[in-house]
Design a protein around this motif. Structure first.
Motif, short mmCIF file in Angstrom:
data_model
loop_
_atom_site.label_atom_id
_atom_site.label_comp_id
_atom_site.label_asym_id
_atom_site.label_seq_id
_atom_site.Cartn_x
_atom_site.Cartn_y
_atom_site.Cartn_z
N VAL A 80 1.12 -1.45 0.05
CA VAL A 80 0.17 -0.29 0.20
C VAL A 80 0.95 1.29 -0.06
O VAL A 80 1.51 0.90 0.76
CB VAL A 80 -0.90 -0.11 1.97
N VAL A 81 0.53 2.30 -1.26
CA VAL A 81 1.58 3.63 -1.32
C VAL A 81 0.46 4.35 -1.74
O VAL A 81 -0.17 4.96 -2.43
CB VAL A 81 2.40 2.91 -2.43
N PHE A 82 0.29 5.06 -0.43
CA PHE A 82 -0.53 6.51 -0.66
C PHE A 82 0.79 7.26 -0.78
O PHE A 82 2.51 7.67 -0.05
CB PHE A 82 -0.44 6.89 0.65
N TYR A 83 0.48 8.19 -2.12
CA TYR A 83 1.10 9.87 -2.80
C TYR A 83 2.97 8.92 -2.55
O TYR A 83 3.51 10.23 -1.40
CB TYR A 83 0.79 10.59 -2.35
N LEU B 214 -2.66 1.80 -4.24
CA LEU B 214 -1.47 3.33 -5.21
C LEU B 214 -2.69 4.38 -4.71
O LEU B 214 -3.81 4.28 -5.20
CB LEU B 214 -0.89 3.56 -6.42
N ALA B 215 -2.00 5.15 -3.48
CA ALA B 215 -3.52 6.60 -3.55
C ALA B 215 -2.58 7.99 -3.73
O ALA B 215 -1.59 7.81 -3.32
CB ALA B 215 -4.39 6.68 -2.42
N ALA B 216 -2.91 8.97 -4.21
CA ALA B 216 -2.72 9.98 -4.35
C ALA B 216 -3.24 10.87 -5.52
O ALA B 216 -4.34 10.45 -5.89
CB ALA B 216 -1.10 9.89 -5.64
N SER B 217 -3.03 12.41 -4.37
CA SER B 217 -3.78 13.61 -5.11
C SER B 217 -3.27 14.79 -6.84
O SER B 217 -2.20 14.67 -6.75
CB SER B 217 -3.95 15.05 -4.39
N HIS B 218 -4.26 14.00 -7.97
CA HIS B 218 -4.45 14.92 -8.73
C HIS B 218 -3.57 16.60 -8.62
O HIS B 218 -2.30 16.61 -9.64
CB HIS B 218 -4.84 14.77 -9.04
N TYR B 219 -3.94 17.39 -7.90
CA TYR B 219 -3.24 18.76 -7.88
C TYR B 219 -1.74 18.31 -6.05
O TYR B 219 -1.38 19.21 -6.16
CB TYR B 219 -4.28 18.90 -7.27
N ASP B 220 -1.45 17.16 -6.20
CA ASP B 220 -0.33 17.22 -4.78
C ASP B 220 1.01 18.48 -5.10
O ASP B 220 1.44 17.67 -6.62
CB ASP B 220 0.29 16.05 -5.47
N LYS B 221 0.81 19.16 -4.85
CA LYS B 221 2.27 20.11 -5.22
C LYS B 221 3.67 19.52 -4.66
O LYS B 221 4.48 20.55 -5.15
CB LYS B 221 1.67 21.50 -4.78
#
Length: 188
Positions: free
Chosen positions: A42-45, A131-138
């Motif tokens: 499990v890999v978040f951002y 996997l989990a990530a934000s489309h707008y991650d800066k």
């Protein structure tokens, strides 16, 4: 010591951001050493490689923070490895590293050892990855997770539309959906 403790030898590795990077590279090491692999990852951002422009070049996002100089942060570097610390004490060092584009150098990574931090053929033996990530991650580009989801055939990608790196850290409908999706995936 699972057998001595009467525990299952099955396990899942989970990591957020740099922890996700560590999960992937620990799994790589286990594959190379022919060790028992985790059942799932499990890999978040997170990210799979340090060979990304966001880690090599100054970060536009962190350049919006007050400018830090080496003299401002060098005092937080200790002579021995740090296992526990106050985040607020060391976070300025991270900001400096990202502002200056010197993050990899401060980690001791250069052209001579950068290949050690790439995933190549080992990924074939990786277990399923959520996997989990934000489309707008800066902080860490969404492109990292998207690329991994396309490369790892046994993966699932949850996309957040929040503009926060750690988007799951606050209660929201979206973070609830994330954890419901993760639990469903873990139980399959």
């Amino acid at each position: 010591n699972c057998k001595e403790l009467n525990l299952s030898e099955d396990y899942i590795l989970f990591g957020r951001s740099a922890g996700g990077f560590l999960v992937l590279h620990l799994t790589k090491q286990m594959a190379m050493m022919k060790q028992k692999m985790p059942d799932k990852l499990v890999v978040f951002y997170g990210y799979e490689s340090l060979n990304q422009s966001e880690f090599i070049l100054p970060s536009n996002h962190y350049l919006n923070y007050p400018h830090l100089r080496w003299d401002d942060v060098m005092s937080v570097i200790e002579k021995k490895p740090v296992l526990t610390t106050n985040l607020l004490k060391r976070y300025p060092l991270y900001i400096y590293a990202r502002q200056s584009g010197r993050w990899l150098k401060l980690l001791g990574i250069d052209e001579t050892n950068q290949a050690d931090y790439l995933l190549k053929k080992e990924i074939i033996s990786f277990p399923g990855i959520f996997l989990a990530a934000s489309h707008y991650d800066k902080d860490v580009s969404y492109q990292n997770s998207l690329s991994m989801s396309q490369k790892y055939t046994n993966s699932v990608l949850f996309t957040s539309w929040q503009n926060r790196h750690e988007f799951d850290q606050s209660e929201s409908d979206e973070s609830s959906q994330l954890y419901e999706s993760l639990l469903l995936w873990l139980n399959n």
